[in-house]
Every structure is written in structure tokens, then in C-alpha cells.
Design an enzyme around this catalytic site. Structure first.
Site, PDB file in Angstrom:
ATOM      1  N   PHE A 169      84.079 -21.042  13.749  1.00  0.00           N
ATOM      2  CA  PHE A 169      85.239 -20.272  13.286  1.00  0.00           C
ATOM      3  C   PHE A 169      86.218 -20.159  14.442  1.00  0.00           C
ATOM      4  CE2 PHE A 169      87.843 -16.577  12.453  1.00  0.00           C
ATOM      5  CZ  PHE A 169      88.199 -16.784  11.133  1.00  0.00           C
ATOM      6  N   ASP A 190      85.696 -21.687  22.902  1.00  0.00           N
ATOM      7  CA  ASP A 190      86.292 -20.548  22.196  1.00  0.00           C
ATOM      8  C   ASP A 190      85.417 -19.329  22.484  1.00  0.00           C
ATOM      9  OD1 ASP A 190      86.899 -18.554  20.345  1.00  0.00           O
ATOM     10  OD2 ASP A 190      87.218 -19.945  18.683  1.00  0.00           O
ATOM     11  N   LYS A 229      90.251 -10.620  21.193  1.00  0.00           N
ATOM     12  CA  LYS A 229      89.380  -9.515  20.802  1.00  0.00           C
ATOM     13  C   LYS A 229      89.133  -8.499  21.900  1.00  0.00           C
ATOM     14  CE  LYS A 229      87.028 -11.662  16.853  1.00  0.00           C
ATOM     15  NZ  LYS A 229      87.436 -10.720  15.817  1.00  0.00           N
TER      16      LYS A 229
END
Length: 410
Positions: free
Chosen positions: A142, A233, A262
Site C-alpha cells: 500500500f 516506503d 504519518k
């Protein structure tokens, strides 16, 4: 909770989330309260965002001071807070330079553009529409919701309705060395064609799958041999969540670049692409972000990194993460008909459900009724991503509440 829109009136918020019927209005540490005064133990933390928990005193003071000075200016000018945060990231990592944006998807978009340019300038790939430079990513990955980032995401369910996807992406099974080698060989059968490999050190949204060290080491070797860019990532696992500051440290493999978001801002939107000097191919005009790296967001990032060190949170995450994994493991032993196991690093743990058990969204909903916030990772994994400041007694409380939810589901 705000009243529902009257019959015949359109809800002004677009329907992009299947929201739970609670309205959260305040928080402190690992706890949040709804508008009716009910308290919930938050093991979602904004989906791995609220690094220091809710309404942290140090964060409040730092951001209030920053608002008294300057919250935003254009990147046409030098921004001291941005330079300080870039220096803090590079001093603590294997990277030399940083580009700032606002989210993980934007950071991955920047990485994708960098990969394309790397393919042209380093590997000599003259991409065409029929034969574009390739970026290899993993199945069940993702990487975000923008069009290129969602194409990089190796989950067809996120592609449906948005076809055609961006060209130039191919997928392989995560942690499968033989499959990766075969895809790389077939992709380059007629000459250099792969610009980059984009991987999560631990797949979060795809089911909490930790990376295999031997697999990542082999990918690094093959990328080095061919001059292919290796990008990690770390949007979800970075900034201390694994018990190390960066996920790549757990694997013992340095990428050429990585993406963050995040937890870096602790609740304030910020994203980053950090690169080694040798692969810093961007030049003025190649990429930009109006809001990226503004003084306010960078002050948040600086505060998060400073507090991780001041409070010695990495050691705390290792201890509480081990406690969470062990306590969830004990839960699996008590409920073997429903639960299959636990996997993860630090304070990113996934409880794996058996096929005959209720699906993860049902378990998450039942946990909500018990005053616990958790989040699915696919159909069969319940994900725990609490604030890094969560305390051992709260870890135990969380698992107790989850067990009540499981018993209630039968």
C-alpha cells in the site's frame, strides 16, 4: 454527535469513509473521548500518526510558540525550521537530503518521479508510452491513494473504478526472492528497463507482514549490480514504530531513498522523501509543494524527533511492543478456534484471524463497543498501532477489551 442531515438534505461530507457512529472530541495520551463523554483506549492513533499520543504537553507548547512566530511561507525562501528538520533526519539516518510535502502519498509520488528521472539519467532508459520505465512493487503493498501511488499499490481492490492505471508498474509476491529475480530478469530481457524497486520494510495495510532480511538483502544486491534505485516506503513503520527509528535498521539494509509521513508530524500533516546524495536527481522546477515543509509542520516534526530521544521512546517501544505481541500471543492460545497468530514489529502488531472467525471489520466494531479502538489490515487481520507513549497497563487493558469483544462475537 452532530445530527444527521435532515431527510432530503445532502450530507456535506463526501462518502469516502465507512465511518463508525461516534464523534471523537478530545484526547489525552492513549485515551480519547466522544461527544457523549465515553472514553476509548486508542490503539489506532490516527492510523499510526499520533506518535506522542493526544494533546501532548510538549507538542502543544512547541506549536503554540511557532504560531506566535510564523506558520507558513513559500518555499521560494529559505525556511529555518525546514532546514533544521532536514538536518535532524539526515543526522539520524543514512540519507543526505530531504524534500518535504504533506502526506505519504505525496512522498511516494515524489519518489516515483525521482525513480523515473533515475531511470533516464543513470540507466539510460528512454521511456515511451508503449515501453515505459518500470517500477517493481510487491503484491499486498500500500503506497497511497493518488493515481500513481495507488497504481504502485499491489492490491487490485484499490484499482477498481479508476482504470486505466498509470503505466510502468509490475508486481511480485512480497518476500519471495525467486519470484522477484524472475520478474527482474523478464523485465530486463531486452535491456535496461527497471528504474526502481519500491518496498515497505513491513507491509501494514496489506496485512502486517514484516520484511524478510535475506529477501531484502538480495534485492539490495541485485539493485546495486544493475544501478536500480531502491526505495523504502516507511510511511507507517518509520519514526520509531518498529522500536528502531527507521524500519530499514531492523532489516540491516540501506535503501537509496525512503519516504516518511504519518508519525513524523505526530498529528500535523507532513511528508518527506529522503535520499542519498548520489541519487538526488531533482533540480529547481522538477518538483514542488506549496505547503510542504512549512514552519508549523516542521516544528511538529522537530518536536516528535526530540521527544523520542528525550523520553527514550525507542527502548519503550521495544518493551511495550514485546509485551503487546506476547499478550496477543497468549490471547491466541486461549482462543485457538478464532485466532491464528500474531506478527509485527514494535508497536505495529497484527492479530491474524482464522477463516472461520468473524472478519476483521466485525471484530473492530465489537471492540469499539468495549471501548477499544483498533483498525483492520485486510479482511483477516486486526491491527494495533497505538501511540508510542502507550503504557504497559494500557497494553494489557487493550487486550482484555479485545478478548471481551471476541467472546461477545462467539
Amino acid at each position: 454527535m452532530p445530527p444527521a442531515a435532515p431527510v432530503g438534505q445532502v450530507d456535506p461530507v463526501m462518502d469516502t469513509y465507512a465511518r463508525f457512529p461516534i464523534s471523537l472530541t478530545r484526547g489525552r495520551g492513549a485515551w480519547v473521548w466522544d461527544d457523549r463523554g465515553r472514553r476509548y483506549l486508542d490503539c489506532v492513533a490516527g492510523i499510526a500518526v499520533c506518535t506522542l499520543g493526544h494533546s501532548d504537553a510538549r507538542m502543544r507548547r512547541a506549536l503554540n510558540r511557532q504560531l506566535g512566530k510564523l506558520q507558513h511561507v513559500s518555499n521560494l525562501y529559505r525556511i529555518p525550521e525546514q532546514e533544521e528538520l532536514a538536518g535532524a533526519i539526515t543526522a539520524r539516518s543514512c540519507f543526505d537530503r530531504v524534500f518535504f510535502c504533506n502526506s505519504g502519498a505525496e512522498a511516494n509520488e515524489a519518489a516515483i518521479k525521482l525513480a523515473r528521472k533515475h531511470g533516464q539519467t543513470v540507466r539510460g532508459i528512454q521511456g515511451t508510452e508503449a515501453r515505459p520505465p518500470l517500477i517493481l512493487t510487491a503484491q499486498a503493498s500500500f503506497h497511497g491513494r493518488t493515481l500513481a501511488a495507488v497504481t504502485a499499490t499491489g492490491q487490485p481492490k484499490y484499482h477498481r473504478g479508476f482504470e486505466p492505471m498509470v503505466s510502468g508498474f509490475r508486481y511480485f509476491p512480497y518476500n519471495d526472492t525467486a519470484a522477484f529475480e524472475a520478474l527482474l530478469a523478464s523485465s530486463e530481457a531486452e535491456g535496461p528497463q527497471v528504474a526502481a524497486v519500491l518496498l515497505e520494510p513491513l507491509q501494514g495495510e496489506g496485512g502486517v507482514h514484516p520484511g524478510d532480511r535475506a529477501f531484502f538483502q538480495r534485492v539490495r544486491e541485485l539493485c546495486d549490480a544493475r544501478g536500480i534505485l531502491l526505495v523504502f516506503d516507511e510511511v507507517q513503520i518509520g519514526v520509531g514504530r518498529s522500536g528502531r527509528l527507521w524500519g530499514y535498521e531492523t532489516l540491516g539494509v540501506e535503501p537509496d531513498a525512503f519516504t516518511l509521513a504519518k508519525g513524523l508530524g505526530g498529528g500535523i500533516p507532513i511528508g518527506a522523501l529522503a535520499v542519498k546524495r548520489a541519487v538526488d536527481h531533482f533540480r529547481p522546477g522538477d518538483h514542488a509543494s506549496t505547503f510542504g515543509g512549512n514552519p508549523f509542520a516542521c516544528r511538529a516534526g522537530l518536536t516528535v524527533l526530540a521527544e523520542i530521544e528525550r523520553r527514550q521512546l525507542l527502548g519503550h517501544v521495544q518493551r511495550t511492543g514485546q509485551l503487546l505481541q506476547q499478550t496477543l500471543g497468549d490471547l491466541v492460545k486461549r482462543h485457538p478456534q478464532q485466532l491464528a497468530g500474531v506478527r509485527g514489529w514494535g508497536l505495529l502488531q497484527g492479530l491474524v484471524l482464522r477463516p472461520e472467525a468473524p472478519p476483521a471489520p466485525a471484530v473492530v466494531k465489537a471492540a469499539l463497543e468495549e471501548g477499544l479502538l483498533v483498525v483492520p489490515a485486510g479482511a483477516d487481520v486486526v491491527r494495533f498501532v497505538p501511540p508510542l507513549t502507550i503504557q504497559p497497563r494500557q497494553v494489557r487493558q487493550a487486550v482484555e477489551r479485545l478478548e471481551k469483544a471476541l467472546i461477545g462475537l462467539g
